[in-house]
Scaffold this motif. Sequence first.
Motif, PDB file in Angstrom:
ATOM      1  N   SER A 143     -25.780 -65.827  26.130  1.00 29.74           N
ATOM      2  CA  SER A 143     -27.231 -66.561  26.148  1.00 29.74           C
ATOM      3  C   SER A 143     -27.210 -67.975  25.835  1.00 29.74           C
ATOM      4  O   SER A 143     -28.369 -68.587  26.187  1.00 29.74           O
ATOM      5  CB  SER A 143     -28.024 -65.560  25.136  1.00 29.74           C
ATOM      6  OG  SER A 143     -27.809 -65.796  23.937  1.00 29.74           O
ATOM      7  N   THR A 165     -27.743 -65.413  31.225  1.00 22.89           N
ATOM      8  CA  THR A 165     -28.001 -64.111  30.737  1.00 22.89           C
ATOM      9  C   THR A 165     -28.434 -63.204  31.660  1.00 22.89           C
ATOM     10  O   THR A 165     -27.846 -62.154  31.607  1.00 22.89           O
ATOM     11  CB  THR A 165     -29.043 -64.378  29.729  1.00 22.89           C
ATOM     12  OG1 THR A 165     -28.776 -65.438  28.575  1.00 22.89           O
ATOM     13  CG2 THR A 165     -29.566 -63.197  28.668  1.00 22.89           C
ATOM     14  N   ARG A 209     -32.705 -65.815  23.048  1.00 13.24           N
ATOM     15  CA  ARG A 209     -33.290 -67.099  23.874  1.00 13.24           C
ATOM     16  C   ARG A 209     -34.448 -67.717  22.921  1.00 13.24           C
ATOM     17  O   ARG A 209     -35.428 -67.409  23.755  1.00 13.24           O
ATOM     18  CB  ARG A 209     -33.450 -66.373  25.008  1.00 13.24           C
ATOM     19  CG  ARG A 209     -32.382 -66.367  25.999  1.00 13.24           C
ATOM     20  CD  ARG A 209     -31.365 -67.581  26.354  1.00 13.24           C
ATOM     21  NE  ARG A 209     -31.951 -68.613  27.000  1.00 13.24           N
ATOM     22  CZ  ARG A 209     -31.843 -70.041  26.908  1.00 13.24           C
ATOM     23  NH1 ARG A 209     -30.585 -70.269  26.179  1.00 13.24           N
ATOM     24  NH2 ARG A 209     -32.091 -70.742  27.446  1.00 13.24           N
TER      25      ARG A 209
END
Length: 448
Positions: free
Chosen positions: A48, A55, A349
């Motif tokens: 990520s 991702t 994220r």
Amino acid sequence: MNTDEQNQKFLKMTTAPVGRLITSLAIPSILIMLITSIYNMTDTFFVSFLGTSATAAVGVAFPLMAVIQAVGFFFGHGTGNYIARELGAQHYKNASKMAATGFYSAFIAGAVLACFGSLGLDPLVRLLGATDTILPFGRDYLRFILIGAPFMMCSLMQNNLLRYQGSSFNGMIGMVGGAVINMGLDPLFIFVFHWGIAGASLATCLSQVVSFGLLFIGSTKKDNVRIQLKYFSPSIANYKEMVRGGLPSLVRQGIASVSGIFMNNFAGSFGDEAIAALTIVQRVFNMAGSLVGGIGQGFQPVCGFNYGAKLYKRVKEGFRFSFLAMTIPLIPLGLLGFVFAPQIIALFRPDDLLLIKIGTQAFRFQCSTILFLGWITINNMMMQTMGKAFKASLLAFARQGLFMLPLLFILTPIFGLTGILASQPAADIATFALSIPLSASVFKEMKE
């Protein structure tokens, strides 16, 4: 394993306190599945840092991983069921032939997948649901996954083979060892060597080779059936036996791959953030699945021995214990997940607000039906162990095939992205409803 040891095992399985027995058998399986889930989650976590599209590429790879698992489980369960019976009958040569046939067949199947997948890598990544921005990341990630496919299939096959022989500890060492190495190599390859998502994929490939080696060594320990090339016997009769024992697992994992492909393709029209969010939610929820699945695997041998001995009271007692052991921890986990969904998604994220919004909604949908997971799983495992092939296969197929796929096509045009996110929990509710009459009919048959 000699007759005295077999008699001692039978006595233990049919007289020991059910709760304690299931717990002792479940712990190795829970550890294997938990460590594997943690590895998958940390793999996604490190990837990520490379961006939302990277991702999402991990999520695009999921259907292919499901195919690899499906074939590995097919050979593992197919050979394991047969070998357990042959060892009980002291037909050791037959057991050795089946072990070798399953092992080398799994490796050949993995090699074929690796060759064809590598030759058509771009079309394969597209088929799995990659958008134009995900495509380069998906290509780099799947390249090493395909190279490792033969070792991954054989690792899954060997782990199940050891479990059916009562050697779960050796299987645990092999699977956990590979997962731990993977978690160490991921940050090294991604951040130190700067190999990006290809580094994460290479780490997975190398860890599967390590697991393969450890499990192969484990098969030489104690009274385990050793895998020897001279016993490789690819006969129609042997493959028929594999189909008998492994088909339900192939169907269950296979439909997971198909549903994953459709999910990615539907979600891709709403942007990379949608695929990435679903990837993160899936990885986190696998933690709950490892607890439930591990307890179920501990219940299966107890169910099998006592059902075969017509000790139905112990089967019912084991069912109740396993259901409660699965469900009670899910209550606080579901509540915590619902409340802290934004924070959990943001761990992966933190700078992508759209991804966090989508992931939060998806996570809360899943938490709302998490309580059904234990009931569905324990019923499925009970029916499969009892030999109720049709009922077990129907329940296994229902969640992601019979219900989820149609719901995707029905809900998406009406509700858009929300329809996609709601399709899985809606399928869980429908599967729970289906499991009630199936379960009632099985319990009705079990009369003292």
